[in-house]
Structures are given as C-alpha cells and as structure tokens.
Design a protein around this motif. Structure first.
Motif, short mmCIF file in Angstrom:
data_model
loop_
_atom_site.label_atom_id
_atom_site.label_comp_id
_atom_site.label_asym_id
_atom_site.label_seq_id
_atom_site.Cartn_x
_atom_site.Cartn_y
_atom_site.Cartn_z
N GLY A 359 71.22 -30.18 64.10
CA GLY A 359 70.39 -31.32 63.71
C GLY A 359 69.86 -31.27 62.30
N VAL A 360 70.40 -30.39 61.45
CA VAL A 360 69.94 -30.27 60.07
C VAL A 360 70.73 -31.23 59.18
N ASP A 361 70.02 -32.04 58.39
CA ASP A 361 70.68 -32.91 57.42
C ASP A 361 71.35 -32.06 56.34
N THR A 362 72.61 -32.39 56.02
CA THR A 362 73.33 -31.63 54.99
C THR A 362 73.78 -32.59 53.88
N LEU A 363 75.07 -32.65 53.60
CA LEU A 363 75.58 -33.60 52.61
C LEU A 363 75.75 -34.95 53.30
N ARG A 364 74.76 -35.82 53.14
CA ARG A 364 74.72 -37.06 53.92
C ARG A 364 75.70 -38.12 53.44
N GLY A 365 76.34 -37.91 52.30
CA GLY A 365 77.37 -38.83 51.86
C GLY A 365 78.72 -38.56 52.48
N LEU A 366 78.84 -37.49 53.27
CA LEU A 366 80.08 -37.13 53.94
C LEU A 366 79.95 -37.34 55.44
#
Length: 440
Positions: A359-366
C-alpha cells in the motif's frame, strides 16, 4: 500444505484467545448481548442529528459511529493493487486492565478480527491481539515529564488471496510488452514487539512464518508468469517454500509532546532475515530504511490582507493562525543481500510503479508493479491543501529506480514523475483519493 496451514491457523487462534485474561474472555462472550443495541443506538442518534442539521461535522460523526460499530462493524478498504474497493466486517474490542498501584497508568488489550472481499475476487482474513502497557517513564501519572508512546506486544494471523497481479519482468529495463499475470496466496502467523526507549527513540522486532503460494489466473488474456518467464526469469515461480522471517528495527521520531508542532519527523531502519525452511535456495537478507518529515505551513491571520486568494489558500485554524497546507518529504531504500547460489523470490522483491503490495505510493506515473528488482530507492515530495470541509487537493513529485544489486543504488538515471490529485478526509484522515500522474 493444506493440513499445515490449518494447524497453524488453529494454533494462532488458540494463542489469540488464551492470551486474554479470564475476565476478558468472559466479557467477550457477552459482547453481542450487552453492546450491540448500545452501539446501534449511538449510530441511530448521530445519523438522525446529521439528517436534521446537514452539517458536515454531524455527517462525519454519523459515518465514524457507523464505521466503529462493534460487534461487528463495517469495513472498507483496498486489499492490494487491482483489488478495487473491498467490503467486509470487523470485530474490534478493547479490554482495560487498571493498575493495582494507585497513581499509575494501567494496561490495555485490543482484540481485532476482520474480513474483506472485493468484486475482483480478492479477499483478506486476519486476526490480531495487541497488549499495550506504559512505556518507561509513563506509568507514574505524578511525574510531569511523560510521553505518549506505549510498549506494544502483538500476535497475529492472516490469509490473503490476490486474485490477479501483474509482472513485467525483473530489472530496470523491462517493457510493457512483457506483461504476465499470477495469483498469490499467502498465510502468515507471527508475533512482534515495539518498545519505546525514550520519547524520541524505539526499538522492536518480529518473528513471522510465511506460507506463500503462486498460481495461474483463470481466464487471463495474457500468459502466466510461469509460462512466460519460468523459474529463471521469475525466481520462485516453480515452487514456494515456507519462510521464517526474523526482523529487528530501530525508530527515531519527533516526540508526541514536542514543544514545536509545525514539524514532525520519523526515520526507521530494519534488518530482515528471510529463511527458506525447506531447501534453503531462497534464503536472503534485507536492509530497509525509510524517513519522512512533514512541515505545517502556517501564518498569523493578523499578517494577512483580505485578498480573495489568501482566503482560499490559507485555512483558519486555532491560535489566531491559518494553515497554507502540508509539505511532506519521503525517502525509502531497500537493499537485498543474497549469498551465492541463492535467489530472492520474485513475489518478495520490492516494486516501483503506482502502489506496491504493502500500500505504499511509489512512482505514481507508472502502472502498479511496473518495475521490480531485489533493490530499490525512492524519493518523494508532496504538498497537501484543504479546500473546503473534507475536500482537499495535493501535488507530488517522485524519483526512483530499481536495481539488481545494492551497489547499483545511486542517483544516476532515476525515473521521475509528477502529478496532482484530490482527496476526501474524515477526522483528518484521508479516506478516498484520486490522482493523475505524468512522466516516468
């Protein structure tokens, strides 16, 4: 394997129940009779008030009361990427244990069960028992220097079914054309301890048994991970042994009663040992480090003019001030150390892209899980601003990459993205959000 899992779940259930004191067990048997009507009466009253006044604070109170019904109460959430919204029921109850020493704080037991199911055929079942007692320096209420942290001892058990997960290969140079899918089952049972040493420093650890299972996805239009990659391209897809995970960690954070309230910071470092208890092929060690700091951007109302843009971008708060928003900086690093002739199973490898399995946000454009490898680095900057009532907007900028070896975790060739979003909060906790990410 099914017999083993049944025995483990039975043992965990016995631990959860037997850990309770006798009076708590007796109390648990009377919850349905004693507390059901009271909880529903509270919910009915609060929701009637909300219907009559239509004020957001009353509507919020109605929602929180309904969500906190015990037992059972409704649960809503997301199990993992691809699950969509999951609905279910949860049972929550706390048992207070007053101290026999006058003037001292007692302890508390929290018992929690929940089950979630999503329309995408994901499900989660878990049970947890937490025993909380005062930390060093907190038990004596006559002392002026107290902090809010508690010693927390926990035992837990869970089973999760992730019906469809995406896999694009391992390493920083994978492509969208490499998409394959898998179904992941995982049973877990364990115990943990979190022990505050000072008001700003804590240590802890956990012991967990993992029983993973990787299967194909019925009706999928793309190949399974086993078909597309085999065990060479996706280590661990051919067989999933049982794992023992041993963890120790240190945590530094801003004290709960810090003199200043405009900034809070937390940093955590953990060392994990994943031990393959069957054949040893997939044993490895992992070092994880994370940090985040939040700045509450405030101004005195007396310093502001009455221009329309200042009224929009500076929300009045107590103390004759207004909040312009929250600026957050985050950092995450994961490094895996693998002996020769050993491998990190692909389902234990960290990912970048969208949200990871925790549930951790990472590279949100991918896309979710777009990049995967034994090692990763992630840097993020976020800004949140409340617009009106529960509604707010936020923006973000992400930097990160995955690597096959820890030595490749540097700041060269980082992927990056930026985006904007909208969130909806209840009692200062974000409940629903949506965003658009660009780049990466």
């Amino acid at each position: 394997m099914r017999t083993t899992r049944f025995i483990l779940c039975a043992i965990a259930y016995g631990l959860l129940v037997n850990a309770l004191p006798v009076h708590a067990q007796n109390r648990l048997r009377t919850i349905l009779k004693d507390d059901w009507s009271t909880s529903w009466d509270d919910a009915q009253k609060n929701c009637s008030d909300a219907k009559a006044t239509k004020h957001w604070s009353d509507v919020e109170g109605c929602a929180v009361t309904v969500y906190s019904l015990k037992p059972p109460g409704p649960e809503i959430g997301s199990i993992a990427p691809g699950s969509s919204v999951a609905l279910g029921l949860g049972l929550k109850y706390s048992f207070m244990h007053p101290s026999s020493n006058p003037g001292h704080v007692g302890s508390e037991s929290d018992l929690y069960f929940r089950g979630l199911y999503s329309f995408a055929n994901f499900y989660l079942m878990e049970g947890r028992y937490d025993f909380k007692m005062p930390a060093i320096g907190q038990a004596d209420v006559t002392k002026s220097r107290r902090f809010e942290d508690q010693v927390i001892l926990s035992i837990f058990v869970s089973r999760v079914n992730l019906a469809k997960q995406n896999f694009y290969g391992i390493g920083p140079n994978t492509t969208l054309g490499g998409l394959a899918v898998y179904r992941q089952l995982q049973d877990k049972v364990g115990a943990s301890a979190d022990w505050p040493i000072f008001s700003w420093f804590a240590a802890g650890g956990a012991v967990q048994l993992f029983l993973p299972g990787i299967k194909g996805v019925s009706g999928a239009t793309v190949p399974s991970v086993g078909q597309a990659y085999g065990n060479l391209g996706a280590p661990g897809v051919s067989a999933q042994p049982a794992f023992m995970k041993y963890q120790g960690y240190l945590r530094v954070h801003t004290p709960a009663k810090a003199a200043q309230t405009w900034n809070s910071t937390e940093a955590r470092i953990a060392y994990d040992r994943f031990s393959d208890v069957d054949i040893g092929t997939y044993s490895f060690n992992r070092l994880s480090e994370s940090a985040n700091t939040l700045f509450d951007l405030r101004r005195d109302l007396a310093e502001l003019t009455t221009s329309w843009w200042e009224n929009i971008f500076c929300e009045p708060i107590v103390g004759g001030q207004c909040s312009m928003g929250y600026f957050v900086l985050k950092e995450l690093l994961t490094a895996s150390y693998v002996p020769s002739n050993r491998f990190v199973p692909f389902y234990f490898q960290p990912t970048l892209g969208g949200t990871d399995v925790d549930g951790v946000d990472t590279l949100r454009g991918l896309a979710d899980y777009r990049l995967r490898a034994p090692n990763r680095i992630l840097l993020q900057a976020e800004f949140y601003h409340n617009i009106q009532g529960p509604i707010g907007i936020y923006g973000f900028y992400d930097l990160g990459k995955v690597a096959l070896t820890p030595g490749d975790l540097d700041f060269a060739h980082l992927q990056h993205d930026l985006g904007v979003g909208v969130y909806f909060k209840v009692q200062n906790k974000i409940l629903v959000r949506g965003y658009i990410g660009f780049g990466a």
